[in-house]
Design a protein around this motif. Structure first.
Motif, PDB file in Angstrom:
ATOM      1  N   CYS A 127       8.939   6.309  -4.357  1.00  0.00           N
ATOM      2  CA  CYS A 127      10.152   5.931  -3.102  1.00  0.00           C
ATOM      3  C   CYS A 127      11.235   5.286  -4.257  1.00  0.00           C
ATOM      4  O   CYS A 127      12.633   5.580  -3.959  1.00  0.00           O
ATOM      5  CB  CYS A 127      10.845   5.917  -1.702  1.00  0.00           C
ATOM      6  SG  CYS A 127      11.114   3.538  -1.954  1.00  0.00           S
ATOM      7  N   GLY A 128      10.926   4.490  -5.586  1.00  0.00           N
ATOM      8  CA  GLY A 128      10.793   3.250  -5.831  1.00  0.00           C
ATOM      9  C   GLY A 128      12.384   2.352  -5.143  1.00  0.00           C
ATOM     10  O   GLY A 128      12.696   1.058  -5.957  1.00  0.00           O
ATOM     11  N   CYS A 129      11.801   2.389  -3.822  1.00  0.00           N
ATOM     12  CA  CYS A 129      11.677   0.502  -2.945  1.00  0.00           C
ATOM     13  C   CYS A 129      11.254  -0.446  -4.040  1.00  0.00           C
ATOM     14  O   CYS A 129      11.375  -1.684  -3.737  1.00  0.00           O
ATOM     15  CB  CYS A 129      11.263   0.102  -1.691  1.00  0.00           C
ATOM     16  SG  CYS A 129       9.403   0.499  -1.865  1.00  0.00           S
ATOM     17  N   GLY A 130       9.860  -0.360  -4.689  1.00  0.00           N
ATOM     18  CA  GLY A 130       9.879  -2.317  -5.646  1.00  0.00           C
ATOM     19  C   GLY A 130       8.288  -2.104  -4.783  1.00  0.00           C
ATOM     20  O   GLY A 130       7.675  -2.778  -5.749  1.00  0.00           O
ATOM     21  N   ASP A 131       7.657  -1.475  -4.311  1.00  0.00           N
ATOM     22  CA  ASP A 131       6.789  -1.416  -3.630  1.00  0.00           C
ATOM     23  C   ASP A 131       5.310  -1.348  -4.152  1.00  0.00           C
ATOM     24  O   ASP A 131       5.501  -0.273  -4.381  1.00  0.00           O
ATOM     25  CB  ASP A 131       6.766  -1.882  -2.016  1.00  0.00           C
ATOM     26  CG  ASP A 131       7.861  -2.707  -0.967  1.00  0.00           C
ATOM     27  OD1 ASP A 131       8.253  -3.240  -1.864  1.00  0.00           O
ATOM     28  OD2 ASP A 131       8.008  -2.300   0.361  1.00  0.00           O
ATOM     29  N   THR A 132       4.479  -1.982  -3.893  1.00  0.00           N
ATOM     30  CA  THR A 132       2.926  -1.936  -3.827  1.00  0.00           C
ATOM     31  C   THR A 132       2.704  -1.505  -2.797  1.00  0.00           C
ATOM     32  O   THR A 132       2.161  -2.287  -1.176  1.00  0.00           O
ATOM     33  CB  THR A 132       2.189  -3.271  -4.722  1.00  0.00           C
ATOM     34  OG1 THR A 132       3.079  -3.730  -6.362  1.00  0.00           O
ATOM     35  CG2 THR A 132       1.101  -2.489  -5.882  1.00  0.00           C
ATOM     36  N   VAL A 133       1.964   0.303  -2.895  1.00  0.00           N
ATOM     37  CA  VAL A 133       0.885   0.764  -2.035  1.00  0.00           C
ATOM     38  C   VAL A 133      -0.311   0.302  -2.367  1.00  0.00           C
ATOM     39  O   VAL A 133      -1.153   0.590  -3.115  1.00  0.00           O
ATOM     40  CB  VAL A 133       1.606   1.720  -1.861  1.00  0.00           C
ATOM     41  CG1 VAL A 133       0.643   2.523  -0.863  1.00  0.00           C
ATOM     42  CG2 VAL A 133       2.990   2.080  -1.578  1.00  0.00           C
ATOM     43  N   GLU A 134      -1.326   0.093  -1.278  1.00  0.00           N
ATOM     44  CA  GLU A 134      -2.333   0.084  -1.968  1.00  0.00           C
ATOM     45  C   GLU A 134      -3.789   0.341  -0.575  1.00  0.00           C
ATOM     46  O   GLU A 134      -3.437   0.581   0.803  1.00  0.00           O
ATOM     47  CB  GLU A 134      -3.028  -1.760  -1.068  1.00  0.00           C
ATOM     48  CG  GLU A 134      -4.718  -1.941  -1.962  1.00  0.00           C
ATOM     49  CD  GLU A 134      -4.659  -3.357  -1.946  1.00  0.00           C
ATOM     50  OE1 GLU A 134      -6.603  -3.265  -2.331  1.00  0.00           O
ATOM     51  OE2 GLU A 134      -4.802  -4.227  -1.904  1.00  0.00           O
ATOM     52  N   LEU A 135      -4.280   1.244  -1.050  1.00  0.00           N
ATOM     53  CA  LEU A 135      -4.750   2.343   0.023  1.00  0.00           C
ATOM     54  C   LEU A 135      -6.817   2.361  -0.139  1.00  0.00           C
ATOM     55  O   LEU A 135      -6.514   1.627  -1.419  1.00  0.00           O
ATOM     56  CB  LEU A 135      -4.758   3.763  -0.400  1.00  0.00           C
ATOM     57  CG  LEU A 135      -2.699   4.054   0.149  1.00  0.00           C
ATOM     58  CD1 LEU A 135      -2.833   5.692  -0.762  1.00  0.00           C
ATOM     59  CD2 LEU A 135      -2.295   3.804   1.000  1.00  0.00           C
TER      60      LEU A 135
END
Length: 73
Positions: free
Chosen positions: A18-26
């Motif tokens: 989305c461009g928020c800059g957060d890192t998503v870890e799955l």
């Protein structure tokens, strides 16, 4: 980025699309809850199942299919 230990993939991380800059870890381990399944097509493009739905922050909801982000409505 794919994290592996002795050839076993256990986690995948990416910047939120989305461009928020957060890192998503799955988590990919069978015993993890929640967990995702990662597959690669013949061209090496990743797909994740189920969808990714961030419950906090930007609350983005999307699928990764053949290396492309498909947004949920």
């Amino acid at each position: 980025m794919l994290a592996e230990d002795d050839g076993e993939a256990w986690s995948i991380g990416m910047k939120c699309p989305c461009g928020c800059g957060d890192t998503v870890e799955l988590m990919l381990l069978a015993e993890a809850t929640p967990r995702w399944t990662l597959t690669l097509d013949a061209k090496g493009r990743p797909s994740l199942s189920p969808s990714v739905w961030r419950k906090s922050g930007c609350r983005a909801h999307y699928w990764v299919i053949n290396g492309r982000v498909r947004w949920c409505r």
